[in-house]
Write an enzyme that holds these catalytic residues in place. Sequence first.
Site, PDB file in Angstrom:
ATOM      1  N   CYS A   2      33.914  32.298  35.590  1.00 24.04           N
ATOM      2  CA  CYS A   2      34.299  32.162  34.183  1.00 24.04           C
ATOM      3  C   CYS A   2      33.149  31.507  33.437  1.00 24.04           C
ATOM      4  O   CYS A   2      32.229  30.967  34.044  1.00 24.04           O
ATOM      5  CB  CYS A   2      35.546  31.286  34.064  1.00 24.04           C
ATOM      6  SG  CYS A   2      36.941  31.890  35.021  1.00 24.04           S
ATOM      7  N   ARG A  27      30.206  36.651  32.587  1.00 26.33           N
ATOM      8  CA  ARG A  27      30.777  35.886  33.691  1.00 26.33           C
ATOM      9  C   ARG A  27      32.254  36.205  33.892  1.00 26.33           C
ATOM     10  O   ARG A  27      32.843  35.784  34.883  1.00 26.33           O
ATOM     11  CB  ARG A  27      30.609  34.391  33.444  1.00 26.33           C
ATOM     12  CG  ARG A  27      29.161  33.960  33.256  1.00 26.33           C
ATOM     13  CD  ARG A  27      29.098  32.492  32.885  1.00 26.33           C
ATOM     14  NE  ARG A  27      29.461  31.678  34.006  1.00 26.33           N
ATOM     15  CZ  ARG A  27      28.594  31.245  34.926  1.00 26.33           C
ATOM     16  NH1 ARG A  27      27.330  31.569  34.805  1.00 26.33           N
ATOM     17  NH2 ARG A  27      28.987  30.526  35.951  1.00 26.33           N
ATOM     18  N   TRP A  73      37.503  35.085  34.268  1.00 27.13           N
ATOM     19  CA  TRP A  73      37.585  36.098  35.307  1.00 27.13           C
ATOM     20  C   TRP A  73      38.739  35.630  36.188  1.00 27.13           C
ATOM     21  O   TRP A  73      38.646  34.634  36.890  1.00 27.13           O
ATOM     22  CB  TRP A  73      36.302  36.168  36.135  1.00 27.13           C
ATOM     23  CG  TRP A  73      36.228  37.388  37.000  1.00 27.13           C
ATOM     24  CD1 TRP A  73      35.703  38.610  36.672  1.00 27.13           C
ATOM     25  CD2 TRP A  73      36.690  37.530  38.360  1.00 27.13           C
ATOM     26  NE1 TRP A  73      35.814  39.481  37.721  1.00 27.13           N
ATOM     27  CE2 TRP A  73      36.415  38.858  38.771  1.00 27.13           C
ATOM     28  CE3 TRP A  73      37.316  36.660  39.270  1.00 27.13           C
ATOM     29  CZ2 TRP A  73      36.746  39.327  40.051  1.00 27.13           C
ATOM     30  CZ3 TRP A  73      37.645  37.150  40.541  1.00 27.13           C
ATOM     31  CH2 TRP A  73      37.359  38.470  40.917  1.00 27.13           C
ATOM     32  N   ASN A  97      35.906  26.479  35.331  1.00 28.40           N
ATOM     33  CA  ASN A  97      35.286  27.594  36.062  1.00 28.40           C
ATOM     34  C   ASN A  97      35.279  27.213  37.543  1.00 28.40           C
ATOM     35  O   ASN A  97      34.738  26.176  37.910  1.00 28.40           O
ATOM     36  CB  ASN A  97      33.841  27.838  35.596  1.00 28.40           C
ATOM     37  CG  ASN A  97      33.141  28.832  36.522  1.00 28.40           C
ATOM     38  OD1 ASN A  97      33.768  29.698  37.109  1.00 28.40           O
ATOM     39  ND2 ASN A  97      31.841  28.641  36.699  1.00 28.40           N
ATOM     40  N   GLY A  98      35.891  28.032  38.378  1.00 24.52           N
ATOM     41  CA  GLY A  98      35.931  27.728  39.817  1.00 24.52           C
ATOM     42  C   GLY A  98      37.331  27.919  40.374  1.00 24.52           C
ATOM     43  O   GLY A  98      38.168  28.577  39.756  1.00 24.52           O
ATOM     44  N   GLU A 476      21.719  50.559  47.560  1.00 24.19           N
ATOM     45  CA  GLU A 476      21.641  49.968  46.220  1.00 24.19           C
ATOM     46  C   GLU A 476      21.930  51.006  45.133  1.00 24.19           C
ATOM     47  O   GLU A 476      22.669  50.745  44.190  1.00 24.19           O
ATOM     48  CB  GLU A 476      20.277  49.317  45.975  1.00 24.19           C
ATOM     49  CG  GLU A 476      20.079  48.744  44.582  1.00 24.19           C
ATOM     50  CD  GLU A 476      21.126  47.727  44.155  1.00 24.19           C
ATOM     51  OE1 GLU A 476      21.231  47.470  42.943  1.00 24.19           O
ATOM     52  OE2 GLU A 476      21.899  47.249  45.025  1.00 24.19           O
ATOM     53  N   LYS A 480      25.015  50.778  42.380  1.00 25.09           N
ATOM     54  CA  LYS A 480      24.775  50.842  40.935  1.00 25.09           C
ATOM     55  C   LYS A 480      25.708  51.888  40.313  1.00 25.09           C
ATOM     56  O   LYS A 480      26.340  51.664  39.307  1.00 25.09           O
ATOM     57  CB  LYS A 480      23.297  51.222  40.696  1.00 25.09           C
ATOM     58  CG  LYS A 480      22.329  50.313  40.014  1.00 25.09           C
ATOM     59  CD  LYS A 480      22.604  49.004  39.461  1.00 25.09           C
ATOM     60  CE  LYS A 480      23.324  48.042  40.303  1.00 25.09           C
ATOM     61  NZ  LYS A 480      22.920  46.909  40.973  1.00 25.09           N
ATOM     62  N   GLU A 483      29.505  50.618  40.552  1.00 29.10           N
ATOM     63  CA  GLU A 483      29.979  49.459  39.787  1.00 29.10           C
ATOM     64  C   GLU A 483      30.022  49.701  38.285  1.00 29.10           C
ATOM     65  O   GLU A 483      30.800  49.058  37.582  1.00 29.10           O
ATOM     66  CB  GLU A 483      29.168  48.211  40.133  1.00 29.10           C
ATOM     67  CG  GLU A 483      27.730  48.209  39.791  1.00 29.10           C
ATOM     68  CD  GLU A 483      27.084  46.870  40.193  1.00 29.10           C
ATOM     69  OE1 GLU A 483      27.717  45.835  40.034  1.00 29.10           O
ATOM     70  OE2 GLU A 483      25.940  46.905  40.672  1.00 29.10           O
ATOM     71  N   HIS A 499      28.852  63.192  61.912  1.00 36.37           N
ATOM     72  CA  HIS A 499      29.800  62.593  62.870  1.00 36.37           C
ATOM     73  C   HIS A 499      31.135  62.270  62.212  1.00 36.37           C
ATOM     74  O   HIS A 499      31.908  61.455  62.704  1.00 36.37           O
ATOM     75  CB  HIS A 499      29.173  61.329  63.482  1.00 36.37           C
ATOM     76  CG  HIS A 499      27.879  61.627  64.181  1.00 36.37           C
ATOM     77  ND1 HIS A 499      27.810  62.327  65.366  1.00 36.37           N
ATOM     78  CD2 HIS A 499      26.599  61.375  63.811  1.00 36.37           C
ATOM     79  CE1 HIS A 499      26.532  62.469  65.722  1.00 36.37           C
ATOM     80  NE2 HIS A 499      25.786  61.903  64.797  1.00 36.37           N
ATOM     81  N   LYS A 601      29.208  38.570  36.701  1.00 32.33           N
ATOM     82  CA  LYS A 601      27.792  38.480  37.062  1.00 32.33           C
ATOM     83  C   LYS A 601      27.529  37.492  38.185  1.00 32.33           C
ATOM     84  O   LYS A 601      26.693  37.716  39.062  1.00 32.33           O
ATOM     85  CB  LYS A 601      26.996  38.060  35.826  1.00 32.33           C
ATOM     86  CG  LYS A 601      25.511  37.973  36.022  1.00 32.33           C
ATOM     87  CD  LYS A 601      24.903  39.327  36.179  1.00 32.33           C
ATOM     88  CE  LYS A 601      23.416  39.360  36.361  1.00 32.33           C
ATOM     89  NZ  LYS A 601      22.919  40.666  36.743  1.00 32.33           N
TER      90      LYS A 601
HETATM   91  C1  AGP Z   1      25.056  43.755  41.541  1.00 30.97           C
HETATM   92  O1  AGP Z   1      24.800  44.590  40.493  1.00 30.97           O
HETATM   93  C2  AGP Z   1      26.242  42.961  41.420  1.00 30.97           C
HETATM   94  N1  AGP Z   1      26.279  42.254  40.241  1.00 30.97           N
HETATM   95  C3  AGP Z   1      26.537  42.097  42.636  1.00 30.97           C
HETATM   96  O2  AGP Z   1      26.609  42.916  43.761  1.00 30.97           O
HETATM   97  C4  AGP Z   1      25.517  40.987  42.909  1.00 30.97           C
HETATM   98  O3  AGP Z   1      24.347  41.534  43.422  1.00 30.97           O
HETATM   99  C5  AGP Z   1      26.112  40.012  43.918  1.00 30.97           C
HETATM  100  O4  AGP Z   1      27.287  39.476  43.368  1.00 30.97           O
HETATM  101  C6  AGP Z   1      25.131  38.900  44.271  1.00 30.97           C
HETATM  102  O5  AGP Z   1      24.861  38.141  43.150  1.00 30.97           O
HETATM  103  P1  AGP Z   1      23.630  37.105  43.204  1.00 30.97           P
HETATM  104  O6  AGP Z   1      22.372  37.890  43.397  1.00 30.97           O
HETATM  105  O7  AGP Z   1      23.694  36.422  41.876  1.00 30.97           O
HETATM  106  O8  AGP Z   1      23.888  36.170  44.345  1.00 30.97           O
END
Ligand code: AGP
Length: 606
Positions: A2, A27, A73, A97-98, A476, A480, A483, A499, A601
């Site tokens: 958050c 966030r 969040w 936040n937490g 990766e 992308k 997500e 397989h 994020k």
């Molecule tokens: C990637 O686009 C995502 N936002 C997510 O997978 C991210 O890489 C992951 O949460 C790790 O975050 P960090 O690099 O801030 O630790």
Amino acid sequence: MCGIIGYVGNKRAREVIISSLKSLEYRGYDSSGIAYVVDNKINIIKKEGKVSILENNLKEDIVSNLAIGHTRWATHGKPNEINAHPHMVGKTILVHNGIIENYVELKKTLEKKYVFKSETDTEVACALIDYLYNETKDKLKALVKAKQIIKGSYALAIIFSDELDTLYAIRKDSPLILAEKDNESFIASDIAAILKYTNEYYLLEHDEVAMVKKDGIIVYNDKLKVIQKVKNVYNGTSSDVMKNGYKHFMMKEMHDEVDVYKNIINTYVPNYDVFELEKNFGNFSKYTKITIIGCGSAYHAGLVSKNIFEEYANIPVNVEMASEYRYKKIFPEKNELVILISQSGETADTLEALRKAKGYNLDTLGIINVHSSSIARESKNVIYCLAGCEIAVATTKAYLAQVLILDLLAILCAFEKKVLTKEEANNYLSELKNLPRETKKILDKQNEYEIIAKKIYKRNNMFFIGRNIDYALCMEASLKMKEISYIHSEAYAAGELKHGTISLIEENTPVIGIVTREDIASKTISNIKETKARGAKILLVTTEKLFKNYQNDPFYDDVIIVKKYNVFLEPLLIITPLQLLSYYVALYRGEAIDEPRNLAKSVTVE
Ligand code: AGP
């Protein structure tokens, strides 16, 4: 997870809160809320959904000079107005936040005194603080006591209704910064929220309590002794958190990649000399094993560099998902280096994995983007990625910065372990000068990837296939795509498809084949052709040198070709076009590119 913000000063606090919450929205954006003081009274407004909805409910012209705000969040309790923050219990109003891990047992006790309205852990923490304040009649003592009782991670900004010119703040594990300027003070989850007003800030530590007034901030340790804080300066400008004319932060941040590469090269290896790397990064010759740990894209950066470290520096590398590493049996070795990769530097699983490795006296190196973040400060050594503020939830420039830093580290290790001579190492480094230019060329061709995206954006399933380092790149590229477009995309080791998973390939299923390794290219190509035979639509992603072998063999429907460079650079050049492809697919599907559903994020809870 958050975003929280607090303001006291002469400005219109509600406006400050709304604009800061917008910078913190990456966030979490399930709900938002504000508590502000007018005519010596507290007013609370909370709304489900994005900050703009809250803003639309703050139309009347009210002047308030003290307020706290929150963008959520959801972890405990549905994303709705009742569970939104701020929460008020008794005289205590706060945003959080937490995660409060022991909130269930605390609630059992407090229910004798308080009636709870929401399903949240936060309201329980609010009641606890109110209860302790009633007991101690002293806010600072109550907050120190609360920190001893609460288990979990938290950053709290607090108002007490009997002291409406002051904010209080405490934290544990979740990030929190403080800032003071002429007659105004801030509490914020990170610098992005206040960069518009100042780039100077203090980091609040776990064992501290802050009292925040318009004319200044006093920080106490948990013995309630006043302590002097060190001021940090963020080396960026508010444009870092602006879109600079781009429609989305993701597009702006992809275009930042050119400058990010220049930044890394100019800072760590300006003359393309391996001795500069040794001076800036240190000596790694003693390490005989490397364990790389991260989550999501950070984990994927580790997978790419595993191939490079093993191939070029002759060091065995384990790549671990932090959430698995935390709870698994490990076999620590004497000369083992543990590398923690994180953009935010606050990801809870990676932070705990770091603490586990330190618990085994393993050397730890953080490869981090956010300056002075928890993982950066708790790692034995840290190398900053220099990617600048990354706002879009889907990482782009920070991921590539991580891969480049790991590349440089691999070249340094290869030199220190005498696998590469100085000349050979510097030859690889000298090719770096082409990276910004080649990346610019790729970005200038973005409409080519838009055309390909137009052909596949309606599909709901797709596959990225490759072998070895190309498979790591598929991981990766697929994440992308997933997500931000919500297409069920899967990365698959090309040789594994037959397989089982190849049964999912049907007419027009998009298959993106990444082929950069020359020695196994033909193997991957035959796997791609096996999917073509089942009706797949093929997008071939390869180097111009390899493409020469296949340009007269039309098994592909579309092709993305990047310049042939060394193995250290190609992964970087391959990923940028695929980031753009995902961007355009999500754009045509009309998705919220910068704030994908259900994501945030920085994942500060496990
Ligand atoms: C990637 O686009 C995502 N936002 C997510 O997978 C991210 O890489 C992951 O949460 C790790 O975050 P960090 O690099 O801030 O630790």
